[in-house]
Enzyme design. Structure first.
Site, short mmCIF file in Angstrom:
data_model
loop_
_atom_site.label_atom_id
_atom_site.label_comp_id
_atom_site.label_asym_id
_atom_site.label_seq_id
_atom_site.Cartn_x
_atom_site.Cartn_y
_atom_site.Cartn_z
N ASP A 2 15.21 22.33 4.88
CA ASP A 2 15.22 20.88 5.07
C ASP A 2 15.04 20.49 6.54
O ASP A 2 15.40 21.25 7.44
CB ASP A 2 16.56 20.33 4.55
CG ASP A 2 16.48 18.85 4.24
OD1 ASP A 2 15.36 18.29 4.20
OD2 ASP A 2 17.54 18.24 4.05
N GLY A 3 14.47 19.31 6.72
CA GLY A 3 14.33 18.76 8.07
C GLY A 3 12.91 18.80 8.62
O GLY A 3 12.69 18.42 9.77
N ASN A 4 11.97 19.22 7.80
CA ASN A 4 10.57 19.29 8.28
C ASN A 4 10.06 17.91 8.70
O ASN A 4 9.42 17.77 9.74
CB ASN A 4 9.65 19.81 7.17
CG ASN A 4 9.93 21.25 6.82
OD1 ASN A 4 10.57 21.95 7.57
ND2 ASN A 4 9.45 21.67 5.66
N HIS A 19 5.83 20.12 7.77
CA HIS A 19 5.75 21.11 6.68
C HIS A 19 4.92 22.31 7.12
O HIS A 19 5.21 23.45 6.77
CB HIS A 19 5.16 20.47 5.43
CG HIS A 19 6.02 19.37 4.87
ND1 HIS A 19 7.37 19.55 4.63
CD2 HIS A 19 5.75 18.09 4.54
CE1 HIS A 19 7.88 18.42 4.16
NE2 HIS A 19 6.92 17.51 4.11
N ASN A 50 10.48 16.24 -5.77
CA ASN A 50 9.57 16.01 -4.63
C ASN A 50 8.26 15.31 -5.04
O ASN A 50 7.55 14.78 -4.19
CB ASN A 50 9.25 17.32 -3.90
CG ASN A 50 10.40 17.83 -3.04
OD1 ASN A 50 10.54 19.03 -2.83
ND2 ASN A 50 11.24 16.93 -2.53
N TRP A 51 7.96 15.26 -6.35
CA TRP A 51 6.74 14.53 -6.78
C TRP A 51 6.84 13.05 -6.43
O TRP A 51 5.83 12.35 -6.42
CB TRP A 51 6.56 14.66 -8.30
CG TRP A 51 6.30 16.04 -8.80
CD1 TRP A 51 7.18 16.83 -9.46
CD2 TRP A 51 5.07 16.80 -8.69
NE1 TRP A 51 6.59 18.05 -9.77
CE2 TRP A 51 5.30 18.05 -9.32
CE3 TRP A 51 3.81 16.55 -8.14
CZ2 TRP A 51 4.33 19.05 -9.40
CZ3 TRP A 51 2.84 17.54 -8.23
CH2 TRP A 51 3.10 18.77 -8.84
N ARG A 158 21.48 25.94 4.34
CA ARG A 158 20.73 24.69 4.31
C ARG A 158 20.56 24.19 5.73
O ARG A 158 21.54 23.90 6.42
CB ARG A 158 21.42 23.62 3.47
CG ARG A 158 20.58 22.35 3.43
CD ARG A 158 21.01 21.32 2.42
NE ARG A 158 20.07 20.20 2.43
CZ ARG A 158 19.81 19.42 1.41
NH1 ARG A 158 20.42 19.61 0.27
NH2 ARG A 158 18.94 18.42 1.52
N ARG A 164 24.59 19.22 0.86
CA ARG A 164 24.56 19.15 -0.61
C ARG A 164 23.60 20.20 -1.14
O ARG A 164 22.83 20.79 -0.39
CB ARG A 164 24.15 17.75 -1.08
CG ARG A 164 22.84 17.27 -0.47
CD ARG A 164 22.44 15.87 -1.00
NE ARG A 164 21.32 15.36 -0.25
CZ ARG A 164 21.38 14.46 0.72
NH1 ARG A 164 22.54 13.93 1.06
NH2 ARG A 164 20.30 14.07 1.36
N SER A 166 21.35 19.61 -3.74
CA SER A 166 20.06 19.01 -4.13
C SER A 166 19.39 19.75 -5.29
O SER A 166 18.19 20.04 -5.25
CB SER A 166 19.12 18.94 -2.92
OG SER A 166 19.67 18.14 -1.91
C1 FPP Z 1 12.26 19.62 3.03
O1 FPP Z 1 12.13 18.89 4.23
C2 FPP Z 1 11.08 20.47 2.82
C3 FPP Z 1 10.20 20.34 1.79
C4 FPP Z 1 10.37 19.32 0.74
C5 FPP Z 1 8.99 21.19 1.69
C6 FPP Z 1 9.10 22.59 2.19
C7 FPP Z 1 7.76 23.21 2.19
C8 FPP Z 1 7.25 24.04 3.15
C9 FPP Z 1 8.04 24.54 4.28
C10 FPP Z 1 5.82 24.48 3.12
C11 FPP Z 1 5.41 25.37 2.01
C12 FPP Z 1 6.30 26.50 1.74
C13 FPP Z 1 6.01 27.83 1.85
C14 FPP Z 1 7.03 28.79 1.36
C15 FPP Z 1 4.75 28.36 2.42
P1 FPP Z 1 11.99 17.29 4.18
O2 FPP Z 1 10.56 16.93 4.05
O3 FPP Z 1 12.85 16.74 3.08
O4 FPP Z 1 12.53 16.91 5.60
P2 FPP Z 1 13.30 15.56 6.00
O5 FPP Z 1 14.63 15.57 5.28
O6 FPP Z 1 13.45 15.71 7.47
O7 FPP Z 1 12.43 14.40 5.62
#
Ligand code: FPP
Length: 210
Positions: A2-4, A19, A50-51, A158, A164, A166
């Protein structure tokens, strides 16, 4: 992982850049987990929820996954990484499904470290599918889960500050040790894995006993 999104936003970048960096971090951490002798690494790459995100973001995540699967299919034998996809794989693209099938065939010929990729995964959905299969076949629920044959996780990490589950591995995490860090996933390092394992090693696991 999480956190991307927040990692990208904090740098004035589009969420998709987060991501992309998150996928790089995943590669690095997977090698590290293999090198320190872990048996399994399970990552939550895309949830059934996530969809709901913007189509561009959904497509970008699924594309990153396909790219990883393609790369893994080429390199997994030399790198000694087995792969298994966990989740409801039906709605995925033809390319993704073909690559998953290919990597699973290749994995069957390997032993050792395994990466489990949770894709279109949700713990509740998995339990409903498993309960149905169990009632049809008489097999134990655990043997009807997507993770059948894989031991329950010892440690769940996490990133990203939320505390959590999730909808992640709800059955399997019954006695898993939970570790939360504020670091955004793209910033996660080998040293952070070490720190989580050090904390895990200080926990007293009683599994309901004394
Ligand atoms: C959660 O961060 C991350 C995701 C929903 C996607 C994770 C996917 C990847 C890292 C890429 C593909 C995976 C592989 C294994 C090659 P968030 O988007 O919810 O972050 P935020 O809470 O900061 O918005």
């Amino acid at each position: 992982m999480d956190g991307n999104g927040r990692w990208a936003e904090s740098k004035g970048l589009p969420r998709v850049a987060g991501h992309k960096q998150g996928a790089e971090t995943f590669r690095k951490i997977a090698y590290y987990c293999r090198d320190i002798g872990l048996d399994y690494l399970t990552v939550y790459a895309f949830s059934t929820e996530n969809w709901k995100r913007d189509k561009l973001e959904v497509n970008a995540i699924l594309r990153l996954l396909e790219d990883y699967l393609e790369e893994a299919a080429e390199k997994m034998s030399q790198e000694g990484i087995r792969l298994k996809a966990i989740g409801d794989l039906d709605p995925l693209s033809k390319r993704a499904k073909a690559l998953i099938a290919k990597t699973e065939v290749l994995s069957a010929g390997l032993s050792g470290f395994q990466v489990n990729l949770c894709v279109n995964y949700g713990g509740r959905g998995e339990l409903v599918r498993a309960a149905k299969l169990s009632s049809e076949t008489g097999r134990d629920v655990a043997d009807c889960l997507d993770t059948a044959g894989i031991p329950d996780p010892d440690l769940l990490i996490r990133a990203g500050g939320e505390k959590r589950l999730s909808n992640f591995l709800l059955w399997q995490c019954a006695y898993t040790e939970l570790y939360f860090t504020d670091k955004f996933w793209p910033d996660f390092t080998d040293a952070d894995v070490d720190e989580a394992i050090a904390e895990f090693n200080c926990r007293s696991r009683r599994f309901g006993g004394l």
